[in-house]
Scaffold this motif. Structure first.
Motif, PDB file in Angstrom:
ATOM      1  N   SER A 272       0.834  -1.213   0.000  1.00 49.10           N
ATOM      2  CA  SER A 272       0.000   0.000   0.000  1.00 49.10           C
ATOM      3  C   SER A 272       0.862   1.254   0.000  1.00 49.10           C
ATOM      4  CB  SER A 272      -0.927   0.003   1.221  1.00 49.10           C
ATOM      5  OG  SER A 272      -1.826  -1.075   1.168  1.00 49.10           O
ATOM      6  N   ALA A 273       1.955   1.235   0.766  1.00 51.04           N
ATOM      7  CA  ALA A 273       2.850   2.391   0.827  1.00 51.04           C
ATOM      8  C   ALA A 273       3.565   2.610  -0.508  1.00 51.04           C
ATOM      9  CB  ALA A 273       3.862   2.218   1.951  1.00 51.04           C
ATOM     10  N   LEU A 274       3.890   1.530  -1.199  1.00 51.32           N
ATOM     11  CA  LEU A 274       4.498   1.670  -2.532  1.00 51.32           C
ATOM     12  C   LEU A 274       3.512   2.285  -3.514  1.00 51.32           C
ATOM     13  CD1 LEU A 274       6.492  -1.664  -2.878  1.00 51.32           C
ATOM     14  CD2 LEU A 274       7.424   0.637  -3.244  1.00 51.32           C
ATOM     15  N   LEU A 275       2.253   1.918  -3.406  1.00 49.98           N
ATOM     16  CA  LEU A 275       1.237   2.434  -4.316  1.00 49.98           C
ATOM     17  C   LEU A 275       1.004   3.924  -4.112  1.00 49.98           C
ATOM     18  CD1 LEU A 275      -0.954   1.732  -6.456  1.00 49.98           C
ATOM     19  CD2 LEU A 275      -2.503   1.339  -4.538  1.00 49.98           C
ATOM     20  N   ARG A 276       0.942   4.378  -2.849  1.00 51.04           N
ATOM     21  CA  ARG A 276       0.606   5.775  -2.545  1.00 51.04           C
ATOM     22  C   ARG A 276       1.851   6.643  -2.667  1.00 51.04           C
ATOM     23  NH1 ARG A 276      -3.487   8.664  -0.502  1.00 51.04           N
ATOM     24  NH2 ARG A 276      -4.747   6.866   0.084  1.00 51.04           N
ATOM     25  N   GLU A 277       1.947   7.379  -3.761  1.00 49.34           N
ATOM     26  CA  GLU A 277       3.116   8.217  -4.028  1.00 49.34           C
ATOM     27  C   GLU A 277       2.842   9.657  -3.609  1.00 49.34           C
ATOM     28  OE1 GLU A 277       3.969   7.329  -8.176  1.00 49.34           O
ATOM     29  OE2 GLU A 277       5.254   5.667  -7.538  1.00 49.34           O
ATOM     30  N   GLU A 278       2.703   9.830  -2.322  1.00 53.81           N
ATOM     31  CA  GLU A 278       2.504  11.130  -1.686  1.00 53.81           C
ATOM     32  C   GLU A 278       2.711  10.917  -0.194  1.00 53.81           C
ATOM     33  OE1 GLU A 278      -1.329  12.782  -1.101  1.00 53.81           O
ATOM     34  OE2 GLU A 278      -2.093  10.935  -0.262  1.00 53.81           O
ATOM     35  N   SER A 279       2.623  12.003   0.571  1.00 56.98           N
ATOM     36  CA  SER A 279       2.634  11.911   2.031  1.00 56.98           C
ATOM     37  C   SER A 279       1.276  12.381   2.534  1.00 56.98           C
ATOM     38  CB  SER A 279       3.753  12.772   2.619  1.00 56.98           C
ATOM     39  OG  SER A 279       5.004  12.198   2.307  1.00 56.98           O
TER      40      SER A 279
ATOM     41  N   VAL B 290      -6.837   3.469  -0.302  1.00 53.33           N
ATOM     42  CA  VAL B 290      -6.257   2.254  -0.861  1.00 53.33           C
ATOM     43  C   VAL B 290      -7.081   1.085  -0.328  1.00 53.33           C
ATOM     44  CG1 VAL B 290      -4.215   0.767  -0.963  1.00 53.33           C
ATOM     45  CG2 VAL B 290      -3.952   3.262  -1.021  1.00 53.33           C
ATOM     46  N   VAL B 291      -7.557   0.252  -1.240  1.00 57.01           N
ATOM     47  CA  VAL B 291      -8.400  -0.894  -0.890  1.00 57.01           C
ATOM     48  C   VAL B 291      -7.649  -2.162  -1.267  1.00 57.01           C
ATOM     49  CG1 VAL B 291     -10.620  -2.034  -1.295  1.00 57.01           C
ATOM     50  CG2 VAL B 291     -10.470   0.465  -1.354  1.00 57.01           C
ATOM     51  N   VAL B 292      -7.579  -3.103  -0.338  1.00 58.52           N
ATOM     52  CA  VAL B 292      -6.903  -4.370  -0.580  1.00 58.52           C
ATOM     53  C   VAL B 292      -7.942  -5.486  -0.507  1.00 58.52           C
ATOM     54  CG1 VAL B 292      -5.079  -5.935   0.188  1.00 58.52           C
ATOM     55  CG2 VAL B 292      -4.822  -3.480   0.531  1.00 58.52           C
ATOM     56  N   GLN B 293      -7.913  -6.345  -1.513  1.00 56.85           N
ATOM     57  CA  GLN B 293      -8.782  -7.507  -1.548  1.00 56.85           C
ATOM     58  C   GLN B 293      -7.955  -8.740  -1.877  1.00 56.85           C
ATOM     59  OE1 GLN B 293     -12.003  -5.258  -4.123  1.00 56.85           O
ATOM     60  NE2 GLN B 293     -12.640  -7.344  -3.711  1.00 56.85           N
ATOM     61  N   CYS B 294      -8.463  -9.883  -1.492  1.00 60.07           N
ATOM     62  CA  CYS B 294      -7.805 -11.137  -1.841  1.00 60.07           C
ATOM     63  C   CYS B 294      -8.223 -11.508  -3.250  1.00 60.07           C
ATOM     64  CB  CYS B 294      -8.196 -12.219  -0.845  1.00 60.07           C
ATOM     65  SG  CYS B 294      -7.298 -13.749  -1.092  1.00 60.07           S
ATOM     66  N   GLY B 295      -7.242 -11.695  -4.124  1.00 59.31           N
ATOM     67  CA  GLY B 295      -7.528 -12.058  -5.502  1.00 59.31           C
ATOM     68  C   GLY B 295      -7.867 -13.538  -5.622  1.00 59.31           C
ATOM     69  N   GLY B 296      -8.281 -13.934  -6.788  1.00 59.59           N
ATOM     70  CA  GLY B 296      -8.645 -15.322  -7.035  1.00 59.59           C
ATOM     71  C   GLY B 296      -7.508 -16.299  -6.803  1.00 59.59           C
ATOM     72  N   ASP B 297      -6.269 -15.840  -6.946  1.00 60.88           N
ATOM     73  CA  ASP B 297      -5.109 -16.704  -6.726  1.00 60.88           C
ATOM     74  C   ASP B 297      -4.613 -16.646  -5.280  1.00 60.88           C
ATOM     75  OD1 ASP B 297      -4.105 -14.135  -6.679  1.00 60.88           O
ATOM     76  OD2 ASP B 297      -2.571 -14.477  -8.200  1.00 60.88           O
TER      77      ASP B 297
ATOM     78  N   GLU C  51      -4.841  -7.952  -4.029  1.00 58.82           N
ATOM     79  CA  GLU C  51      -5.020  -7.025  -5.141  1.00 58.82           C
ATOM     80  C   GLU C  51      -5.278  -5.649  -4.543  1.00 58.82           C
ATOM     81  OE1 GLU C  51      -8.264  -8.533  -7.469  1.00 58.82           O
ATOM     82  OE2 GLU C  51      -7.064 -10.165  -8.300  1.00 58.82           O
ATOM     83  N   LEU C  52      -4.522  -4.652  -4.983  1.00 59.98           N
ATOM     84  CA  LEU C  52      -4.671  -3.293  -4.491  1.00 59.98           C
ATOM     85  C   LEU C  52      -5.337  -2.431  -5.544  1.00 59.98           C
ATOM     86  CD1 LEU C  52      -2.119  -4.504  -2.907  1.00 59.98           C
ATOM     87  CD2 LEU C  52      -1.675  -2.136  -2.358  1.00 59.98           C
ATOM     88  N   ARG C  53      -6.207  -1.570  -5.105  1.00 61.54           N
ATOM     89  CA  ARG C  53      -6.842  -0.581  -5.977  1.00 61.54           C
ATOM     90  C   ARG C  53      -7.124   0.639  -5.117  1.00 61.54           C
ATOM     91  NH1 ARG C  53     -12.338  -0.414  -5.040  1.00 61.54           N
ATOM     92  NH2 ARG C  53     -13.186  -2.212  -3.966  1.00 61.54           N
ATOM     93  N   THR C  54      -7.522   1.707  -5.760  1.00 68.11           N
ATOM     94  CA  THR C  54      -7.898   2.905  -5.005  1.00 68.11           C
ATOM     95  C   THR C  54      -9.338   3.256  -5.342  1.00 68.11           C
ATOM     96  OG1 THR C  54      -7.171   4.461  -6.708  1.00 68.11           O
ATOM     97  CG2 THR C  54      -5.526   3.792  -5.060  1.00 68.11           C
ATOM     98  N   ARG C  55      -9.945   3.991  -4.432  1.00 71.62           N
ATOM     99  CA  ARG C  55     -11.287   4.527  -4.675  1.00 71.62           C
ATOM    100  C   ARG C  55     -11.321   5.936  -4.106  1.00 71.62           C
ATOM    101  NH1 ARG C  55     -13.728   4.680   0.096  1.00 71.62           N
ATOM    102  NH2 ARG C  55     -13.445   3.016   1.584  1.00 71.62           N
ATOM    103  N   PRO C  56     -12.123   6.806  -4.698  1.00 73.06           N
ATOM    104  CA  PRO C  56     -12.197   8.179  -4.191  1.00 73.06           C
ATOM    105  C   PRO C  56     -12.701   8.207  -2.746  1.00 73.06           C
ATOM    106  CG  PRO C  56     -13.289   7.989  -6.325  1.00 73.06           C
ATOM    107  CD  PRO C  56     -12.969   6.594  -5.875  1.00 73.06           C
ATOM    108  N   VAL C  57     -12.187   9.163  -1.990  1.00 72.95           N
ATOM    109  CA  VAL C  57     -12.660   9.365  -0.622  1.00 72.95           C
ATOM    110  C   VAL C  57     -14.002  10.070  -0.698  1.00 72.95           C
ATOM    111  CG1 VAL C  57     -12.218  10.625   1.531  1.00 72.95           C
ATOM    112  CG2 VAL C  57     -10.350   9.460   0.359  1.00 72.95           C
ATOM    113  N   GLU C  58     -14.964   9.569   0.059  1.00 71.75           N
ATOM    114  CA  GLU C  58     -16.277  10.202   0.113  1.00 71.75           C
ATOM    115  C   GLU C  58     -16.251  11.251   1.222  1.00 71.75           C
ATOM    116  OE1 GLU C  58     -19.438   7.310   0.336  1.00 71.75           O
ATOM    117  OE2 GLU C  58     -18.368   5.982  -1.039  1.00 71.75           O
ATOM    118  N   LEU C  59     -16.256  12.503   0.835  1.00 69.78           N
ATOM    119  CA  LEU C  59     -16.219  13.599   1.802  1.00 69.78           C
ATOM    120  C   LEU C  59     -17.650  13.894   2.256  1.00 69.78           C
ATOM    121  CD1 LEU C  59     -13.696  15.832  -0.136  1.00 69.78           C
ATOM    122  CD2 LEU C  59     -13.218  14.321   1.794  1.00 69.78           C
TER     123      LEU C  59
END
Length: 157
Positions: A97-104, A125-132, A136-144
């Protein structure tokens, strides 16, 4: 419950008691803590996170050879072996997750990306278990819902 999943979980849990290896979990746990402190701790860089990723992979491979003696009852070494598996999983997810997020942002500080970047990274950053079975990491917008960047109060519905 799925009987196959239960059996696999029990096999994984009892494996250190059946293993004939010579690795104790305490040494690996100490290496894990040292790795995360040096490379995944308060100040992170891509280079350090890549070192942590490599060391975590080596630790995960070695952890499959952890052996503990004695019965399962009141066995601190067995508990440490079980904890090690969970700690390695959490450490890996932190590093990825830290590698994915290129900011502070907040407690996540990247020395190679010292500024907060709301334009590109106002995301979770959202982490899910993939089929294997791999994460699997992905991002989603923050809901303000109450506050926007800059402290602007949003209208309440």
């Amino acid at each position: 419950p799925d009987a196959g999943l239960v059996a696999a979980s029990l096999e994984r849990a009892y494996a250190p008691l059946r293993c004939e290896g010579s690795l104790l979990p305490f040494t690996l746990t100490d290496r894990l803590k040292e790795t995360m402190w040096l490379h995944g701790g308060l100040v992170r860089t891509r280079e350090g996170l890549l070192r942590a990723r490599a060391e975590l992979a080596a630790l995960a491979e070695e952890s499959s050879r952890v052996a503990v003696a004695g019965p399962p009852e009141a066995n601190p070494a067995w508990q440490q072996a079980l904890d090690l598996e969970s700690q390695l999983t959490v450490a890996r997810l932190i590093v990825e997750s830290a590698l994915l997020r290129e900011e502070s942002r907040g407690a996540h500080f990247r020395a190679d990306f010292p500024e907060r970047d709301d334009e590109d990274w106002l995301r979770a950053v959202v982490v899910q278990c993939g089929g294997d079975g791999e994460p699997e990491l992905r991002t989603r917008p923050v809901e303000l819902t109450r506050l926007a960047p800059g402290g602007r109060v949003l209208e309440q519905a």
